[in-house]
Design an enzyme around this catalytic site. Structure first.
Site, short mmCIF file in Angstrom:
data_model
loop_
_atom_site.label_atom_id
_atom_site.label_comp_id
_atom_site.label_asym_id
_atom_site.label_seq_id
_atom_site.Cartn_x
_atom_site.Cartn_y
_atom_site.Cartn_z
N ARG A 169 -0.74 1.00 1.24
CA ARG A 169 -1.25 2.06 0.38
C ARG A 169 -0.78 3.39 0.95
O ARG A 169 -0.78 3.59 2.17
CB ARG A 169 -2.79 2.02 0.31
N GLU A 198 0.47 8.90 -6.71
CA GLU A 198 1.42 8.08 -7.48
C GLU A 198 1.28 8.33 -8.97
O GLU A 198 0.18 8.24 -9.50
CB GLU A 198 1.21 6.60 -7.16
N HIS A 217 6.08 1.43 -6.06
CA HIS A 217 4.90 0.58 -5.93
C HIS A 217 5.06 -0.71 -6.75
O HIS A 217 4.21 -1.05 -7.58
CB HIS A 217 3.63 1.32 -6.35
#
Length: 245
Positions: A169, A198, A217
């Site tokens: 993360r 993000e 991601h």
């Protein structure tokens, strides 16, 4: 409401306190993404060590080998430091060993000596992992204890030629400290699948670095993982509706 079923393994976006207050259990999808994310971490290690993104850009723009032949490195014989030896971390360790890497790890829950022998890993304190590893890979969940777990002090402990990889993360890492380490020569390069925000802001200074390889991601976004996520979720729903754990 009887159950909150997450498709993700991570549960940092779920309001645990509110669910507890309402008496509603939360089920995550632990393990479903372990193969994909561990492979993704190794992919980033390889891409960074072989400067894949830079080479692609050179060839695509008509420069067969750019202006010079860059320094490229093998994974074989390197020491990988894994921070967080959960399901994903263990799979990453096995993959790394297939490449001939030595593996050390840090986790708040240390394995027994027999478990370490079976997996072929050795425990180190976090500072020792950062200082001794040639490549460091993060595999911890995001919570109050891991937010900015990797900051200026931890990055300063790394070797100047070391590589840093994060597929966990974004907020686990202090991005300002990482940018400083990458621009000052504190570490050689990094590979990121995650960011603090993000998608990252267009003016995020990390995006301008040529010693950083990034992905959006997508570490767990394989067809096989999606299938496993669906299967585990459906089974959890069946158990939950029957009142079983």
């Amino acid at each position: 409401m009887k159950l909150i079923q997450l498709l993700s393994a991570g549960y940092d976006r779920a309001d645990i306190v509110a669910a507890q207050r309402a008496g509603v259990p939360i089920a995550n999808n632990g393990g479903a993404n372990a193969i994909a994310v561990s492979e993704h971490a190794i992919m980033l290690m390889l891409a960074v060590s072989r400067k894949l993104a830079v080479q692609h850009a050179n060839v695509a723009s008509g420069r067969w080998r750019g202006n010079d032949v860059p320094k490229l490195y093998e994974l074989h014989g390197k020491t990988l430091g894994i921070v967080g030896l959960g399901t994903i971390g263990k799979k990453a360790a096995r993959l790394a060993q297939a490449f001939g890497m030595n593996v050390i790890y840090y986790d708040i829950a240390r394995l027994t000596e027999d478990q370490e022998d079976a997996l072929g890993v050795r425990f180190r304190l976090l500072h020792e992992v950062m200082a001794q590893a040639d490549l460091v890979s993060l595999h911890v969940p995001l919570n109050d204890s891991t937010r900015h777990l990797i900051g200026a002090e931890e990055l300063a402990a790394m070797k100047p030629e070391a590589v840093f990889v994060n597929t966990a993360r974004g907020p686990v890492v202090d991005e300002l400290a990482l940018h400083e380490a990458l621009t000052s020569g504190g570490i050689a390069a990094a590979g990121l699948d995650v960011f603090d925000r993000e998608p990252p802001d267009s003016d995020n200074p990390l995006l301008a670095l040529d010693n950083l390889t990034i992905a959006p991601h997508l570490g767990s976004a394989t067809e096989q993982t999606r299938q496993r996520m669906a299967e585990i979720s459906i089974e959890n729903l069946r158990l939950g509706l029957r009142g079983e754990p």
